[in-house]
Design an enzyme around this catalytic site. Structure first.
Site, PDB file in Angstrom:
ATOM      1  CG  ASP A 161      -0.252   0.182   2.330  1.00 24.22           C
ATOM      2  OD1 ASP A 161       0.649  -0.494   2.687  1.00 24.22           O
ATOM      3  OD2 ASP A 161      -0.888   1.121   3.628  1.00 24.22           O
TER       4      ASP A 161
ATOM      5  CD  GLU B 223       3.905   1.181   7.142  1.00 22.90           C
ATOM      6  OE1 GLU B 223       4.074   2.138   7.902  1.00 22.90           O
ATOM      7  OE2 GLU B 223       3.863   1.995   6.208  1.00 22.90           O
TER       8      GLU B 223
END
Length: 454
Positions: free
Chosen positions: A92, A156
């Site tokens: 991500d 994250e």
């Protein structure tokens, strides 16, 4: 056996690495469905899963984590009796911010001036590619000498803790002898560095209400309390005149005793405008690695274009507080919350919501794995010795893994050196760093396996 065959393998794999990084960067995998479709994250997760399957990983799975995202897991068995190494990265990314400020499209990997530009190229899709490069080079030169687990996180950057909670519920899944977190970076290009400390982070959303509804600023301005003005005054209370973070009860005088960051170099790396001073006191290393730092990362208020002459009834901001090792994030969150409620002007109503939290981390740099990594980095970067530094950013998973596996050694490396401009516009990765760090990781895995056989 020398490093040359592995280095040649990695060099030959670099065109493939660039093509794969371009594919991965193309996914708009911001783990916030309010900004980008969730399908973009799902497509990126599937790309990582397919890449692991192609490298003969077993038990490849998309793990549905409690925050609604997916982490990708795979296991590559090594020789009998070999240690297990967990390799971490995340797929991500941060949102691109102002896309018009990018010189090239943020989700299109573009080569320029010897670097590859694109959102996630360094943080941390490049880390996924780094792990793949190291493993492929070892396979081409006799095989991977350790058992390998790979975990690629899907949230994250949002700090929502999905993988942490999943790992706590499935503690056997990520158990390993050593963990390599591929999400930090060298102190600067060409200087091999492991990160010894990470600041923790707490994220709060603060809402200020003063009126039942917006009012005409000419008719009521000067007496009616404006929520936006109240919010601005409240946020200003979080910094002293010199810019030092000032949260009531929070210590801000810790000193850093390791590698220093010369102020001139920091100004250049941070692209501070001429004539503008740095904030805070102490050395630069003190300020960014050893002390708390508050940042207002967003404010909900009317944009300048289309603004009307109105007093605002409500205003909202998102505040990030970085918490250094030696301080507890939960305690810091309580102090920040209390500060925000205590410093609201004019009796304005303040509501505080926590939206993310992670503890700071300190690695054990005396562990045997660090010796293996130092040897590997010195071979990958001839003439340079491995350095240890801090990092102002947060990786909440580190503390979760340290608590779950107290005997595991944890090392932090990666591609996010200062020129990478992670989290900013025009993020980029140095292909030379990708090549050298992939070589360092491959050599580390070999050195580590040999150290365990002695």
């Amino acid at each position: 056996m020398t490093a040359r065959p592995i280095s040649e393998s990695i060099s030959s794999l670099m065109p493939r690495a660039k093509a794969e990084l371009a594919e991965l960067v193309a996914f708009q995998s911001v783990a916030d469905p309010a900004q980008f479709p969730k399908s973009e994250c799902e497509a990126a997760a599937n790309w990582v899963a397919d890449a692991l399957r192609a490298e003969d990983f077993q038990d490849v799975a998309l793990l549905d984590t409690p925050d609604g995202t997916q982490s990708v897991y795979g296991f590559l068995p090594g020789p009998a009796g070999a240690p297990t190494v967990l390799l971490y990265a995340h797929y991500d990314v941060q949102p691109p911010l102002d896309e018009s400020a990018w010189i090239s499209p943020p989700f299109e990997l573009t080569e320029r001036d010897g670097r590859w530009y694109g959102r996630g190229s360094a943080d941390c899709k490049g880390g996924v590619i780094m792990h793949l490069l190291a493993l492929r080079a070892l396979k081409a030169d006799g095989g991977v000498p350790v058992s390998v687990k790979v975990i690629a996180e899907g949230s994250e950057e949002q700090g929502t803790g999905g993988l942490e909670r999943y790992a706590e519920a499935h503690p056997e899944l990520l158990a390993a002898d050593t963990i390599v977190i591929g999400d930090t970076g060298n102190f600067r290009v060409g200087l091999p560095t492991v990160t010894a400390t990470l600041r923790g982070m707490t994220m709060l959303r603060v809402t200020v209400d003063t009126l039942e509804g917006n009012l005409h600023s000419g008719q009521f301005g000067g007496a009616a309390p404006d929520a936006l003005a109240a919010l601005i005054q409240l946020l200003a209370s979080l910094r002293a005149e010199d810019g030092t973070t000032t949260v009531d009860g929070l210590a801000t005088d810790t000193e850093w005793d390791g590698l220093q960051y010369p102020e001139a170099e920091f100004r250049k790396d941070a692209k501070v405008l001429d004539g503008v001073g740095l904030i805070g006191t102490g050395t630069v290393a003190d300020r960014i690695w050893a002390r708390p730092a508050v940042t207002v990362i967003g404010i909900d208020c009317p944009p300048v274009v289309g603004a009307t002459p109105s007093l605002q009834a409500s205003a909202r901001a998102q505040v990030s507080l970085r918490v250094p090792p030696g301080q507890d994030t939960a305690a810091a969150t309580e102090l920040l919350t209390a500060h925000l409620k205590a410093h609201a002007p004019w009796g304005a109503r303040v509501a505080v919501e926590q939206v993310g939290q992670g503890q700071p981390f300190r690695a054990d740099t005396s562990s045997p794995a660090y010796t293996s990594m130092a040897q590997a980095m010195e071979a990958a970067y001839p003439g340079e010795k491995m350095q240890t530094s801090g990092m102002g950013g947060s990786i909440p998973l580190c503390n979760t893994l340290a608590a779950l596996y107290p005997q595991a050694e944890i090392l932090l490396i990666g591609l996010s050196e200062p020129e990478a401009q992670i989290h900013a516009v025009n993020e980029s990765v140095s292909p030379e760093e990708l090549e050298r760090l992939s070589l360092a990781e491959a050599l580390f895995l070999r050195n580590y396996a040999e150290s365990k056989r002695v």
